[in-house]
Write an enzyme that holds these catalytic residues in place. Structure first.
Site, PDB file in Angstrom:
ATOM      1  N   LYS A 120       0.799  -1.239   0.000  1.00 37.45           N
ATOM      2  CA  LYS A 120       0.000   0.000   0.000  1.00 37.45           C
ATOM      3  C   LYS A 120       0.827   1.282   0.000  1.00 37.45           C
ATOM      4  CE  LYS A 120      -4.159  -1.717   2.254  1.00 37.45           C
ATOM      5  NZ  LYS A 120      -5.147  -1.469   3.307  1.00 37.45           N
ATOM      6  N   ALA A 134      -1.831   1.300   9.124  1.00 32.62           N
ATOM      7  CA  ALA A 134      -3.291   1.293   9.286  1.00 32.62           C
ATOM      8  C   ALA A 134      -3.739   2.534  10.059  1.00 32.62           C
ATOM      9  CB  ALA A 134      -3.733   0.021  10.007  1.00 32.62           C
TER      10      ALA A 134
HETATM   11  P1  ATR Z   1      -0.010  -1.900   9.647  1.00 27.03           P
HETATM   12  O1  ATR Z   1       0.271  -1.385   8.267  1.00 27.03           O
HETATM   13  O2  ATR Z   1      -0.959  -3.071   9.704  1.00 27.03           O
HETATM   14  O3  ATR Z   1      -0.382  -0.826  10.612  1.00 27.03           O
HETATM   15  P2  ATR Z   1       2.681  -1.881  10.652  1.00 27.03           P
HETATM   16  O4  ATR Z   1       2.946  -0.607   9.951  1.00 27.03           O
HETATM   17  O5  ATR Z   1       3.722  -2.947  10.654  1.00 27.03           O
HETATM   18  O6  ATR Z   1       1.382  -2.579  10.118  1.00 27.03           O
HETATM   19  O7  ATR Z   1       2.301  -1.533  12.193  1.00 27.03           O
HETATM   20  C1  ATR Z   1       1.988  -2.521  13.111  1.00 27.03           C
HETATM   21  C2  ATR Z   1       1.486  -1.866  14.409  1.00 27.03           C
HETATM   22  O8  ATR Z   1       1.096  -2.899  15.333  1.00 27.03           O
HETATM   23  C3  ATR Z   1       2.564  -1.041  15.116  1.00 27.03           C
HETATM   24  O9  ATR Z   1       1.934   0.013  15.792  1.00 27.03           O
HETATM   25  C4  ATR Z   1       3.137  -2.068  16.118  1.00 27.03           C
HETATM   26  O10 ATR Z   1       3.747  -1.488  17.252  1.00 27.03           O
HETATM   27  P3  ATR Z   1       5.280  -0.962  17.178  1.00 27.03           P
HETATM   28  O11 ATR Z   1       5.237   0.340  16.407  1.00 27.03           O
HETATM   29  O12 ATR Z   1       5.692  -0.795  18.566  1.00 27.03           O
HETATM   30  O13 ATR Z   1       6.050  -2.036  16.453  1.00 27.03           O
HETATM   31  C5  ATR Z   1       1.864  -2.781  16.520  1.00 27.03           C
HETATM   32  N1  ATR Z   1       2.109  -4.110  17.077  1.00 27.03           N
HETATM   33  C6  ATR Z   1       2.388  -5.242  16.387  1.00 27.03           C
HETATM   34  N2  ATR Z   1       2.526  -6.292  17.224  1.00 27.03           N
HETATM   35  C7  ATR Z   1       2.331  -5.792  18.487  1.00 27.03           C
HETATM   36  C8  ATR Z   1       2.324  -6.374  19.796  1.00 27.03           C
HETATM   37  N3  ATR Z   1       2.552  -7.681  19.998  1.00 27.03           N
HETATM   38  N4  ATR Z   1       2.082  -5.557  20.843  1.00 27.03           N
HETATM   39  C9  ATR Z   1       1.825  -4.242  20.667  1.00 27.03           C
HETATM   40  N5  ATR Z   1       1.831  -3.638  19.464  1.00 27.03           N
HETATM   41  C10 ATR Z   1       2.057  -4.395  18.385  1.00 27.03           C
END
Ligand code: ATR
Length: 274
Positions: A67, A132
């Site tokens: 995206k 997102a």
């Molecule tokens: P997307 O495009 O789906 O938003 P992304 O840009 O990789 O995917 O972002 C993933 C989000 O989920 C981030 O906010 C991430 O937190 P970090 O910025 O600290 O990495 C969050 N996230 C993913 N796994 C997590 C977990 N186990 N606990 C808390 N936050 C999580």
């Protein structure tokens, strides 16, 4: 005349419900079109898009993980795609590629039209600060909430987003596990990808009250970990993102075909056959 071709490109993409949704829309509105599932790796993205266009393709949905990268190939970016920094809808016009983003619009439609929520003057907590979240903060601020707080595991990413959008409305950032307990939230949106990885982080329980609506951008046949957590903590409603999925698709369909399909019957179908 050959049939108008559309599709969704992603990697992986086999789980995508978009072909079913668009086929139902086409049937409902008597549109002669086909919609394909196209698994394309990041390295092959440009070649695949150009080939789809060259061979007469009319439009594409673009999903994870393309995206953001796809914006490079777009000749005209809509304002909402530019704000989101991401594109989920491509339209091929002669030699040009138009890029739009219908995700935020889809979420607003589900929250306001389908669920009947009033966002004006509300307090909203968004969990996560990735792509997102970036796509939904602008549309949320357009609804004139009293406050939007972005909570993230990594504070710096939430702060960067809050800074980016601060000119558009009252948005602040905090760490995921230290959401101020004094805050009363009308709406909590889970925009983390934690559930997708089977992870269940310590969601901020103190932020939930019996008047809080909890909305998960993810969806599944069974309750997502966030939905289950919301129910367990006494939220007024726990909603998964089926409505957003169908509404963003309807907006893409409108852009391509000039007709807005009826989403209610398709949404019902999706939930039953998930
Ligand atoms: P997307 O495009 O789906 O938003 P992304 O840009 O990789 O995917 O972002 C993933 C989000 O989920 C981030 O906010 C991430 O937190 P970090 O910025 O600290 O990495 C969050 N996230 C993913 N796994 C997590 C977990 N186990 N606990 C808390 N936050 C999580």
């Amino acid at each position: 005349m050959s049939i108008d071709r559309y599709g969704v490109m992603g990697y992986p993409v086999s789980h995508s419900r978009s072909p079913v949704i668009h086929r139902l829309f086409a049937l409902q509105t008597s549109q002669d079109m086909q919609y394909e599932l196209l698994q394309v790796t990041p390295e092959k993205l440009e070649i695949a898009v150009r080939q789809f266009q060259r061979t007469g393709g009319k439009g594409l949905n673009v999903t994870v993980p393309h995206k953001s990268e796809i914006t490079r190939l777009v000749d005209h970016l809509s304002e909402r795609a530019s704000t989101a920094g991401a594109v989920n809808t491509l339209t091929f016009k002669e030699d040009e590629i138009l890029g739009d983003n219908t995700d935020g619009f889809g979420l607003m439609r589900d929250l306001v039209a389908n669920l009947g929520l009033t966002l004006e003057g509300s307090n909203i907590l968004v969990l996560g600060a990735g792509g997102a979240t970036r796509g939904i903060i602008g549309p949320l601020l357009d609804m004139q909430p009293a406050s939007v707080r972005i909570a993230n595991r990594t504070l710096g990413k939430a702060q960067a987003l809050a800074d980016h959008f601060s000119r558009s409305g009252p948005v602040t950032a905090c760490r995921f596990n230290v959401v101020p307990v004094s805050d009363q939230y009308d709406l909590i949106i889970n925009a983390t990808s934690a559930g997708l990885h089977g992870e269940s982080p310590p969601y901020p329980s103190a932020a939930v009250s019996e008047s809080t609506v909890c909305y998960d951008l993810s969806y599944g046949l069974n309750a997502t970990p966030f939905s289950a957590w919301a129910i367990e903590h006494g939220a007024a409603q726990a909603v998964m993102g089926w409505g957003m999925l169908v509404e963003q698709a309807a907006e893409s369909f409108r852009i391509w075909r000039g007709i807005r399909p009826n989403t209610a019957e398709v949404l019902k179908h999706m939930k039953i056959t998930a």
